[in-house]
Design an enzyme around this catalytic site. Sequence first.
Site, mmCIF file in Angstrom:
data_model
loop_
_atom_site.group_PDB
_atom_site.id
_atom_site.type_symbol
_atom_site.label_atom_id
_atom_site.label_comp_id
_atom_site.label_asym_id
_atom_site.label_seq_id
_atom_site.Cartn_x
_atom_site.Cartn_y
_atom_site.Cartn_z
ATOM 1 N N GLY A 94 0.819 -1.216 0.000
ATOM 2 C CA GLY A 94 0.000 0.000 0.000
ATOM 3 C C GLY A 94 0.850 1.262 0.000
ATOM 4 N N ILE A 95 2.041 1.179 -0.553
ATOM 5 C CA ILE A 95 2.963 2.331 -0.543
ATOM 6 C C ILE A 95 2.411 3.507 -1.354
ATOM 7 C CG2 ILE A 95 4.327 1.624 -2.596
ATOM 8 C CD1 ILE A 95 6.099 2.864 0.483
ATOM 9 N N LEU B 3 -0.404 -2.447 4.602
ATOM 10 C CA LEU B 3 -1.356 -1.336 4.449
ATOM 11 C C LEU B 3 -2.205 -1.495 3.192
ATOM 12 C CD1 LEU B 3 1.004 1.686 5.276
ATOM 13 C CD2 LEU B 3 -0.132 0.113 6.832
ATOM 14 N N SER C 148 -9.872 0.100 0.384
ATOM 15 C CA SER C 148 -10.090 0.788 1.662
ATOM 16 C C SER C 148 -11.297 1.731 1.632
ATOM 17 C CB SER C 148 -8.841 1.588 2.028
ATOM 18 O OG SER C 148 -8.773 2.748 1.227
ATOM 19 N N SER D 119 -8.948 -1.717 11.492
ATOM 20 C CA SER D 119 -9.711 -0.466 11.359
ATOM 21 C C SER D 119 -10.838 -0.332 12.381
ATOM 22 C CB SER D 119 -10.324 -0.434 9.952
ATOM 23 O OG SER D 119 -11.317 0.553 9.863
ATOM 24 N N GLU E 213 -13.571 0.640 11.616
ATOM 25 C CA GLU E 213 -14.790 0.182 10.929
ATOM 26 C C GLU E 213 -15.242 -1.176 11.461
ATOM 27 O OE1 GLU E 213 -16.706 2.718 8.721
ATOM 28 O OE2 GLU E 213 -17.032 0.673 7.998
ATOM 29 N N TYR F 164 -16.333 -4.086 3.627
ATOM 30 C CA TYR F 164 -14.977 -3.678 4.023
ATOM 31 C C TYR F 164 -14.730 -4.010 5.499
ATOM 32 C CZ TYR F 164 -11.281 -0.514 5.635
ATOM 33 O OH TYR F 164 -10.157 0.013 6.240
ATOM 34 N N ARG G 277 -4.812 12.516 1.539
ATOM 35 C CA ARG G 277 -5.979 11.640 1.592
ATOM 36 C C ARG G 277 -6.581 11.520 0.195
ATOM 37 N NH1 ARG G 277 -8.460 7.436 4.067
ATOM 38 N NH2 ARG G 277 -9.934 8.069 5.679
HETATM 39 P P1 NAP Z 1 -5.418 4.114 0.574
HETATM 40 O O1 NAP Z 1 -4.867 5.475 0.423
HETATM 41 O O2 NAP Z 1 -6.733 3.778 -0.040
HETATM 42 O O3 NAP Z 1 -4.324 3.065 0.017
HETATM 43 C C1 NAP Z 1 -4.648 1.723 -0.193
HETATM 44 C C2 NAP Z 1 -3.439 1.032 -0.798
HETATM 45 O O4 NAP Z 1 -3.755 -0.345 -1.043
HETATM 46 C C3 NAP Z 1 -2.987 1.625 -2.137
HETATM 47 O O5 NAP Z 1 -1.595 1.762 -2.131
HETATM 48 C C4 NAP Z 1 -3.400 0.543 -3.129
HETATM 49 O O6 NAP Z 1 -2.561 0.458 -4.259
HETATM 50 C C5 NAP Z 1 -3.203 -0.702 -2.286
HETATM 51 N N1 NAP Z 1 -3.854 -1.874 -2.865
HETATM 52 C C6 NAP Z 1 -5.115 -1.985 -3.345
HETATM 53 N N2 NAP Z 1 -5.315 -3.215 -3.849
HETATM 54 C C7 NAP Z 1 -4.150 -3.900 -3.681
HETATM 55 C C8 NAP Z 1 -3.730 -5.204 -4.016
HETATM 56 N N3 NAP Z 1 -4.531 -6.071 -4.652
HETATM 57 N N4 NAP Z 1 -2.463 -5.579 -3.710
HETATM 58 C C9 NAP Z 1 -1.622 -4.711 -3.086
HETATM 59 N N5 NAP Z 1 -1.964 -3.448 -2.756
HETATM 60 C C10 NAP Z 1 -3.213 -3.051 -3.053
HETATM 61 O O7 NAP Z 1 -5.521 3.726 2.118
HETATM 62 P P2 NAP Z 1 -4.868 4.445 3.415
HETATM 63 O O8 NAP Z 1 -5.809 5.483 3.896
HETATM 64 O O9 NAP Z 1 -3.464 4.768 3.148
HETATM 65 O O10 NAP Z 1 -4.971 3.242 4.463
HETATM 66 C C11 NAP Z 1 -3.920 2.289 4.602
HETATM 67 C C12 NAP Z 1 -4.492 1.025 5.243
HETATM 68 O O11 NAP Z 1 -5.010 1.335 6.521
HETATM 69 C C13 NAP Z 1 -5.613 0.362 4.487
HETATM 70 O O12 NAP Z 1 -5.506 -1.031 4.679
HETATM 71 C C14 NAP Z 1 -6.866 0.870 5.172
HETATM 72 O O13 NAP Z 1 -7.929 -0.040 5.003
HETATM 73 C C15 NAP Z 1 -6.381 0.944 6.597
HETATM 74 N N6 NAP Z 1 -7.029 1.949 7.446
HETATM 75 C C16 NAP Z 1 -7.088 3.236 7.036
HETATM 76 C C17 NAP Z 1 -7.646 4.190 7.867
HETATM 77 C C18 NAP Z 1 -7.724 5.636 7.462
HETATM 78 O O14 NAP Z 1 -8.506 6.377 8.075
HETATM 79 N N7 NAP Z 1 -6.937 6.083 6.486
HETATM 80 C C19 NAP Z 1 -8.138 3.808 9.133
HETATM 81 C C20 NAP Z 1 -8.033 2.478 9.528
HETATM 82 C C21 NAP Z 1 -7.466 1.539 8.674
HETATM 83 P P3 NAP Z 1 -2.965 0.999 -5.739
HETATM 84 O O15 NAP Z 1 -2.335 2.345 -5.861
HETATM 85 O O16 NAP Z 1 -2.321 0.003 -6.639
HETATM 86 O O17 NAP Z 1 -4.455 1.011 -5.825
HETATM 87 N N1 GDD Z 2 -16.838 9.258 1.258
HETATM 88 C C1 GDD Z 2 -17.922 9.984 1.550
HETATM 89 N N2 GDD Z 2 -18.473 10.791 0.586
HETATM 90 N N3 GDD Z 2 -18.453 9.903 2.794
HETATM 91 C C2 GDD Z 2 -19.530 10.665 3.063
HETATM 92 C C3 GDD Z 2 -20.110 11.520 2.137
HETATM 93 C C4 GDD Z 2 -19.564 11.586 0.821
HETATM 94 O O1 GDD Z 2 -20.023 12.297 -0.066
HETATM 95 N N4 GDD Z 2 -21.151 12.163 2.725
HETATM 96 C C5 GDD Z 2 -21.215 11.730 3.986
HETATM 97 N N5 GDD Z 2 -20.238 10.808 4.210
HETATM 98 C C6 GDD Z 2 -20.024 10.070 5.462
HETATM 99 C C7 GDD Z 2 -19.990 8.560 5.263
HETATM 100 O O2 GDD Z 2 -21.313 8.039 5.131
HETATM 101 C C8 GDD Z 2 -19.270 8.130 6.528
HETATM 102 O O3 GDD Z 2 -20.190 8.003 7.585
HETATM 103 C C9 GDD Z 2 -18.326 9.304 6.834
HETATM 104 O O4 GDD Z 2 -18.757 10.382 5.991
HETATM 105 C C10 GDD Z 2 -16.857 9.010 6.557
HETATM 106 O O5 GDD Z 2 -16.722 8.477 5.268
HETATM 107 P P1 GDD Z 2 -15.290 8.226 4.596
HETATM 108 O O6 GDD Z 2 -14.486 9.454 4.626
HETATM 109 O O7 GDD Z 2 -15.541 7.572 3.269
HETATM 110 O O8 GDD Z 2 -14.571 7.220 5.610
HETATM 111 P P2 GDD Z 2 -15.084 5.911 6.368
HETATM 112 O O9 GDD Z 2 -15.255 6.265 7.814
HETATM 113 O O10 GDD Z 2 -16.202 5.262 5.674
HETATM 114 O O11 GDD Z 2 -13.823 4.939 6.187
HETATM 115 C C11 GDD Z 2 -12.501 5.425 6.385
HETATM 116 O O12 GDD Z 2 -12.122 5.254 7.734
HETATM 117 C C12 GDD Z 2 -12.034 3.893 8.176
HETATM 118 C C13 GDD Z 2 -11.645 3.913 9.657
HETATM 119 O O13 GDD Z 2 -12.806 4.026 10.443
HETATM 120 C C14 GDD Z 2 -11.588 4.668 5.431
HETATM 121 O O14 GDD Z 2 -10.296 5.253 5.446
HETATM 122 C C15 GDD Z 2 -11.451 3.216 5.841
HETATM 123 O O15 GDD Z 2 -10.458 2.580 5.018
HETATM 124 C C16 GDD Z 2 -11.011 3.174 7.312
HETATM 125 O O16 GDD Z 2 -10.844 1.859 7.753
#
Ligand code: NAP
Ligand code: GDD
Length: 331
Positions: free
Chosen positions: A8-9, A78, A82, A123, A125, A147, A182
């Site tokens: 996930g780099i 990572l 996602s 997560s 989630e 997810y 992001r």
């Molecule tokens: P992100 O920006 O969506 O990045 C996801 C990464 O996964 C991308 O580099 C993507 O690569 C890679 N990927 C997708 N399909 C793959 C596959 N088949 N094989 C290998 N790599 C693959 O996510 P992030 O926000 O950095 O989050 C990093 C991790 O933490 C994820 O696992 C996410 O579910 C978890 N997480 C995130 C949050 C948050 O709030 N950000 C919170 C809790 C957990 P491509 O460029 O090739 O698509």
């Molecule tokens: N994306 C998105 N777009 N979300 C919306 C919108 C919209 O237009 N309007 C309202 N929302 C609400 C979603 O319904 C959700 O309740 C909240 O905003 C956050 O949505 P996201 O930013 O898409 O994040 P997420 O909470 O569903 O998931 C992210 O956080 C998780 C950790 O709790 C992702 O990064 C997941 O990969 C991660 O695990």
Amino acid sequence: MKKALVTGITGQDGVYLAEHLLSQGYDVFGMIRGQNNPRRATVEQAIPQAHIIDGDLLDQGSLIAAISKTQPDEVYNLGAISFVPLSFKQPELTGEVTGLGVTRMLEAIRIVNSKIRFYQASSSEMFGAAKTSPQNEATPFHPRSPYGVAKVYGYYITLNYREAYGIFACNGILFNHESPRRGLDFVTRKISRAAARIKLGLEKKLKLGNLEARRDWGFAGDYVRAMHLMLQQPQPDDYVIGTGESHTVRDFCNAAFRHLGLDWREHVVQDQEFTRPSEVDTLCGDSSKARRILGWEPSVRFPDLVRMMVEADLADLKHEMGPRAASRPSR
Ligand code: NAP
Ligand code: GDD
């Protein structure tokens, strides 16, 4: 010199984590999937010191090859599908990548070198429709999306490889974390980008779904420090990482637009397209265990996070527009 392999780099966390590990003196290998991955150039530009290695969480052999070739001390998994809405549209693929992908990586570690330390990006989630708030490591899971379900599988398989094979495998249960890096579809970045575009006269409206959803939003740069700390402990364990504060999507809109001198109510419209078949209404993290054992704490609070993201989008758009930005009437 320690070596780390990061899947996930190309994602938000991957870049922050690679920067952090490089600053700690690591040799960093970043796994990239696919032919001509369009995000490869961005990674090479942002972190030129990192080595790129091919691999895909769908392909067991490629993971064994990546581990054999790089011989890492630590693996940070990572990579995932996602984006929650995509997981409703492609539930099977989400299970394969976000769920079974964890098993494939753990198998690669078990086969090649079971001394490798492993971090799984679990997560908040997974808590989904939690009955108690704030959520900690003992809170039962009730995922509300494909997810979330796949992440629960990834959590338990990580725990199982720890118990069954003695692998140093940790789950970081991270609450939402954001940044100027992001992805554009996540709600915070969608809002910060739109507010900046509206300010520059490039857009008038922003369509959103559920404005009442509450999240515990922190800064991604803080959260990758916690990932690294988990793998430096004497024992493997699981940790919740969050700020302990939660805000609604409406609060985020208000703060972002207000920072630019705009009233969000004049621009935001609700659209069913962005509501989910089942929603996670509210999340808030209790990371007292991480604070106590890892000595981790967040450095960026909600208003500063919003400001950081809005300012970055504004600067980015102005840069893209060049001299046009100055001559265009802004709101
Ligand atoms: P992100 O920006 O969506 O990045 C996801 C990464 O996964 C991308 O580099 C993507 O690569 C890679 N990927 C997708 N399909 C793959 C596959 N088949 N094989 C290998 N790599 C693959 O996510 P992030 O926000 O950095 O989050 C990093 C991790 O933490 C994820 O696992 C996410 O579910 C978890 N997480 C995130 C949050 C948050 O709030 N950000 C919170 C809790 C957990 P491509 O460029 O090739 O698509
Ligand atoms: N994306 C998105 N777009 N979300 C919306 C919108 C919209 O237009 N309007 C309202 N929302 C609400 C979603 O319904 C959700 O309740 C909240 O905003 C956050 O949505 P996201 O930013 O898409 O994040 P997420 O909470 O569903 O998931 C992210 O956080 C998780 C950790 O709790 C992702 O990064 C997941 O990969 C991660 O695990």
